[in-house]
Design an enzyme around this catalytic site. Structure first.
Site, PDB file in Angstrom:
ATOM      1  N   LYS A 162      25.059   9.794 159.642  1.00  0.00           N
ATOM      2  CA  LYS A 162      25.018   8.417 160.139  1.00  0.00           C
ATOM      3  C   LYS A 162      26.348   7.985 160.747  1.00  0.00           C
ATOM      4  O   LYS A 162      26.385   7.426 161.847  1.00  0.00           O
ATOM      5  CB  LYS A 162      24.625   7.484 158.995  1.00  0.00           C
ATOM      6  CG  LYS A 162      24.392   6.043 159.411  1.00  0.00           C
ATOM      7  CD  LYS A 162      23.774   5.238 158.287  1.00  0.00           C
ATOM      8  CE  LYS A 162      24.678   5.052 157.100  1.00  0.00           C
ATOM      9  NZ  LYS A 162      24.698   6.105 156.105  1.00  0.00           N
ATOM     10  N   LYS A 205      31.045  14.440 148.292  1.00  0.00           N
ATOM     11  CA  LYS A 205      30.708  14.232 149.690  1.00  0.00           C
ATOM     12  C   LYS A 205      31.765  14.769 150.646  1.00  0.00           C
ATOM     13  O   LYS A 205      31.461  15.229 151.736  1.00  0.00           O
ATOM     14  CB  LYS A 205      30.501  12.733 149.946  1.00  0.00           C
ATOM     15  CG  LYS A 205      30.022  12.405 151.352  1.00  0.00           C
ATOM     16  CD  LYS A 205      29.790  10.906 151.487  1.00  0.00           C
ATOM     17  CE  LYS A 205      29.349  10.562 152.900  1.00  0.00           C
ATOM     18  NZ  LYS A 205      29.159   9.114 153.084  1.00  0.00           N
ATOM     19  N   PHE A 233      20.250  19.900 164.607  1.00  0.00           N
ATOM     20  CA  PHE A 233      20.954  21.015 163.984  1.00  0.00           C
ATOM     21  C   PHE A 233      20.548  22.310 164.698  1.00  0.00           C
ATOM     22  O   PHE A 233      19.439  22.402 165.246  1.00  0.00           O
ATOM     23  CB  PHE A 233      20.612  21.105 162.493  1.00  0.00           C
ATOM     24  CG  PHE A 233      21.349  20.117 161.632  1.00  0.00           C
ATOM     25  CD1 PHE A 233      22.376  20.523 160.791  1.00  0.00           C
ATOM     26  CD2 PHE A 233      21.025  18.766 161.671  1.00  0.00           C
ATOM     27  CE1 PHE A 233      23.055  19.618 160.000  1.00  0.00           C
ATOM     28  CE2 PHE A 233      21.698  17.848 160.888  1.00  0.00           C
ATOM     29  CZ  PHE A 233      22.717  18.278 160.050  1.00  0.00           C
ATOM     30  N   PHE A 235      24.109   4.391 153.382  1.00  0.00           N
ATOM     31  CA  PHE A 235      22.887   5.051 152.922  1.00  0.00           C
ATOM     32  C   PHE A 235      21.698   4.701 153.819  1.00  0.00           C
ATOM     33  O   PHE A 235      21.863   4.484 155.019  1.00  0.00           O
ATOM     34  CB  PHE A 235      22.626   4.736 151.452  1.00  0.00           C
ATOM     35  CG  PHE A 235      23.649   5.337 150.520  1.00  0.00           C
ATOM     36  CD1 PHE A 235      23.955   6.683 150.574  1.00  0.00           C
ATOM     37  CD2 PHE A 235      24.341   4.552 149.603  1.00  0.00           C
ATOM     38  CE1 PHE A 235      24.909   7.251 149.738  1.00  0.00           C
ATOM     39  CE2 PHE A 235      25.300   5.106 148.764  1.00  0.00           C
ATOM     40  CZ  PHE A 235      25.575   6.449 148.826  1.00  0.00           C
ATOM     41  N   TRP A 238      27.773  15.759 167.177  1.00  0.00           N
ATOM     42  CA  TRP A 238      28.635  16.577 166.320  1.00  0.00           C
ATOM     43  C   TRP A 238      29.211  17.741 167.127  1.00  0.00           C
ATOM     44  O   TRP A 238      30.400  18.035 167.044  1.00  0.00           O
ATOM     45  CB  TRP A 238      27.840  17.107 165.122  1.00  0.00           C
ATOM     46  CG  TRP A 238      28.679  17.873 164.139  1.00  0.00           C
ATOM     47  CD1 TRP A 238      29.364  17.381 163.066  1.00  0.00           C
ATOM     48  CD2 TRP A 238      28.937  19.292 164.157  1.00  0.00           C
ATOM     49  NE1 TRP A 238      30.034  18.387 162.419  1.00  0.00           N
ATOM     50  CE2 TRP A 238      29.786  19.575 163.063  1.00  0.00           C
ATOM     51  CE3 TRP A 238      28.532  20.339 164.993  1.00  0.00           C
ATOM     52  CZ2 TRP A 238      30.234  20.866 162.780  1.00  0.00           C
ATOM     53  CZ3 TRP A 238      28.980  21.613 164.711  1.00  0.00           C
ATOM     54  CH2 TRP A 238      29.819  21.870 163.619  1.00  0.00           C
ATOM     55  N   ARG A 265      33.223   1.226 157.959  1.00  0.00           N
ATOM     56  CA  ARG A 265      33.842   1.057 156.650  1.00  0.00           C
ATOM     57  C   ARG A 265      34.970   2.068 156.445  1.00  0.00           C
ATOM     58  O   ARG A 265      34.990   3.124 157.058  1.00  0.00           O
ATOM     59  CB  ARG A 265      32.815   1.250 155.535  1.00  0.00           C
ATOM     60  CG  ARG A 265      31.740   0.185 155.473  1.00  0.00           C
ATOM     61  CD  ARG A 265      30.718   0.521 154.408  1.00  0.00           C
ATOM     62  NE  ARG A 265      30.035   1.779 154.709  1.00  0.00           N
ATOM     63  CZ  ARG A 265      29.357   2.485 153.828  1.00  0.00           C
ATOM     64  NH1 ARG A 265      29.267   2.099 152.575  1.00  0.00           N
ATOM     65  NH2 ARG A 265      28.758   3.604 154.178  1.00  0.00           N
ATOM     66  N   ALA A 285      26.906   1.093 149.240  1.00  0.00           N
ATOM     67  CA  ALA A 285      25.626   0.443 149.537  1.00  0.00           C
ATOM     68  C   ALA A 285      24.602   0.624 148.426  1.00  0.00           C
ATOM     69  O   ALA A 285      23.618  -0.107 148.372  1.00  0.00           O
ATOM     70  CB  ALA A 285      25.055   0.971 150.850  1.00  0.00           C
ATOM     71  N   THR A 332      28.780   9.972 161.827  1.00  0.00           N
ATOM     72  CA  THR A 332      28.987  10.818 163.001  1.00  0.00           C
ATOM     73  C   THR A 332      28.193  10.292 164.188  1.00  0.00           C
ATOM     74  O   THR A 332      28.707  10.214 165.317  1.00  0.00           O
ATOM     75  CB  THR A 332      28.574  12.264 162.682  1.00  0.00           C
ATOM     76  OG1 THR A 332      29.353  12.739 161.573  1.00  0.00           O
ATOM     77  CG2 THR A 332      28.792  13.177 163.877  1.00  0.00           C
TER      78      THR A 332
END
Length: 554
Positions: free
Chosen positions: A69, A103, A380, A299, A408, A92, A271, A71
């Site tokens: 998200k 993470k 991906f 999230f 990405w 954020r 969140a 990215t």
């Protein structure tokens, strides 16, 4: 293949004066912090400029496969600039808990990152340290008040204010302090929250300006008296000193993406515990600095986006012009019952079973909140053409625009199709509305979220939570919005219920008021306000070379 940190360290950032110029911020309103960061004088928010259009980025229900998200948010902003739209970011700040926990970094990934990546993921401009210090100053003043005669008649058994540290430390969840005899305080049960779960963080992110910050801090409830009356930070005369600790932190931070897009990175409540959005001040500033503002909520759409819309938008008066829902084939297959070990294999059956999760998030944004939706399918390498076509077709049948995102691997260039789709979505009619009316009783507001957004059958309050609802209503807090703290891995309060479950009941075990932030927190399931480290924390891979270069950070 280069890692995220290697890509970030190889970048050649533009001078920050150029970034400020791109954002239209006069240099006299900037405060450089090193070479690659700036604090911005809040006076820049008051500039007589029109507000840019706002794009909210959210996601399907997250999985261990990752959705991307942040990215996507960064790559989308870069892509908007590439197609000739003046765009900025409002994100954020990462917490040290996830950075050192499971993470890893949280400044984007691949060729869609904000830099300096290491600083942003670690101490950055010291905002979180200031928030933790303000939180703990209040805790110290509260205990000192009890120690020095307890003029307010605080019941030590009903102290609800906890200390905070920005680290995953399960050992501090529940403690006993004040031991060692009378000179060392009054013994009582206590505990720590992670800083991003502190009400000070929520207040920090919802404040309109410095004086609003002080007023909100003053309203925070920290304890109850022997007769059951709430005691606030204002009663303890702590708000002024807390504001003094936060007076510089409240200024929004300006950095840049790998492609030189201005990025305001400021504040960072979780969140799944709090409201999961960057600061109101940074978002307002971003809207003055770009024709398009890309912001994100933590999230999935049932957590961060719901709270962004029902809490942040309600208090700030801001409204998104479109919502981007990020999804991946990998995550959808997990929701459809595939194992993580088989995600590289084409699995149309699992994909079809998992798709209802993404479609529910689309439906919520369109039909519950009344906003145009564009789906970003984060591609991906292992995704097959058949799998991608199935997702895109299903999203379009659900009434959402849809585009592949390859930011990405390709940066802004990989997001140009998405950018054009988002711009087109903003031309669609919107009828923004909240999921509930704040005048409803507390239980009915919770029920509205559970039934309308989560699609459960009902909400159940434990006897303790029902008693708390009555007390909060009698104390005058019954008309506040609600902030449900629940697992991020399911629409329900059970992390094992994947996909798009229905006919479930969400159990609220505890209610507490965050009077300064202006919402009531409802704790469900096993959600905790102090996470723990995993068996193999990411911190084990982080190191520093002899020349001071950080390695292993995602």
């Amino acid at each position: 293949m280069l890692t995220d940190i290697e890509i970030a360290q190889a970048a050649r950032p533009l001078p920050m004066e150029e970034i400020a110029k791109r954002a239209g911020i006069p240099l006299e309103l900037t405060e450089p912090i090193g070479r690659n960061k700036m604090k911005i004088d809040p006076a820049a928010i008051l500039a007589d400029k029109p507000d840019g259009k706002m794009i909210l980025v959210t996601a399907m229900t997250p999985t261990s496969a990752g959705e991307g998200k942040t990215t996507t948010s960064i790559g989308l902003a870069d892509a908007l600039n590439r197609i000739g739209r003046k765009a900025v970011l409002a994100l954020r700040e990462p917490s040290l808990g996830p950075v050192f926990g499971i993470k890893g970094g949280a400044a984007g990934g691949g060729y869609a990152q904000v830099i300096p990546m290491e600083d942003i993921n670690l101490h950055f401009t010291g905002d979180f340290h200031a928030i933790g210090a303000a939180n703990n100053l209040l805790a110290a003043m509260l205990d000192n008040h009890i120690q020095q005669g307890n003029r307010l008649g605080i019941d030590p058994r009903r102290v609800i204010w906890r200390r905070a540290v920005d680290m995953n430390d399960r050992q501090l969840r529940s403690i006993v302090d004040g031991l060692g005899g009378k000179p060392n305080g009054t013994p009582r049960e206590d505990g720590f929250d992670i800083t991003v779960a502190s009400e000070v963080m929520a207040v920090f992110c919802l404040a309109n300006d410095l004086m609003d910050l002080k007023a909100r801090l003053s309203r925070m409830v920290v304890a109850y008296t022997w007769t059951g009356e709430p005691v606030t930070a204002g009663d303890l005369k702590a708000a002024g000193a807390m504001t003094a600790l936060l007076k510089d932190a409240i200024k929004p931070n300006l950095v840049q993406t790998l492609e030189g897009t201005p990025a305001f990175v400021h504040g960072g409540p979780f969140a799944n515990i709090a409201h999961g959005c960057n600061s109101v001040m940074a978002t307002r500033l971003a809207r003055k600095c770009g024709d398009y503002v890309v912001t994100e909520a933590g999230f999935g759409g049932d957590l961060g986006a719901e709270k962004f819309l029902d809490i942040k938008c309600r208090y700030s008066g801001m409204r998104p012009d479109a919502v981007v829902v990020v999804g991946t084939v990998r995550a959808l297959k997990l929701h459809g019952g595939a194992s993580k070990e088989t995600l590289k294999e084409e699995n149309m059956e699992a994909l079809r079973k998992g798709l209802p999760n993404l479609l529910r998030h689309i439906d919520n944004m369109k039909n519950v909140f009344g906003l145009p939706v564009c789906v970003a399918v984060n591609r991906f390498p292992q995704d097959t053409e058949a799998e991608l076509e199935l997702v895109i077709s299903a999203c379009r049948e659900a009434g959402a625009r849809c585009a592949l995102s390859e930011v990405w691997a390709k940066g802004g260039q990989g997001g140009e199709e998405l950018a054009r789709s988002v711009v087109a979505a903003m031309d669609e009619p919107a009828d923004f509305r909240f999921a509930y009316d704040t005048e409803l009783p507390i239980e009915d507001k919770l029920r509205a979220i559970v039934t309308r957004v989560y699609r459960g059958s009902d909400v159940l309050l434990t006897p303790q939570a029902a008693k708390q609802a009555r007390e909060l209503t009698n104390q005058g807090y019954g008309n506040l919005p609600v902030c449900i703290a629940k697992t991020q891995y399911s629409f329900s309060d059970d992390p094992k219920l994947l996909g798009a479950p229905d006919d479930f009941t969400v159990t609220v075990r505890n209610l507490k008021v965050s009077a300064g932030a202006g919402f009531i927190v409802a704790l469900t399931g096993d959600i905790m306000t102090m996470p723990g480290l995993p068996k193999v924390p990411a911190a084990e891979n982080i190191d520093v070379t002899s020349d001071g270069k950080i390695v292993g950070l995602f």
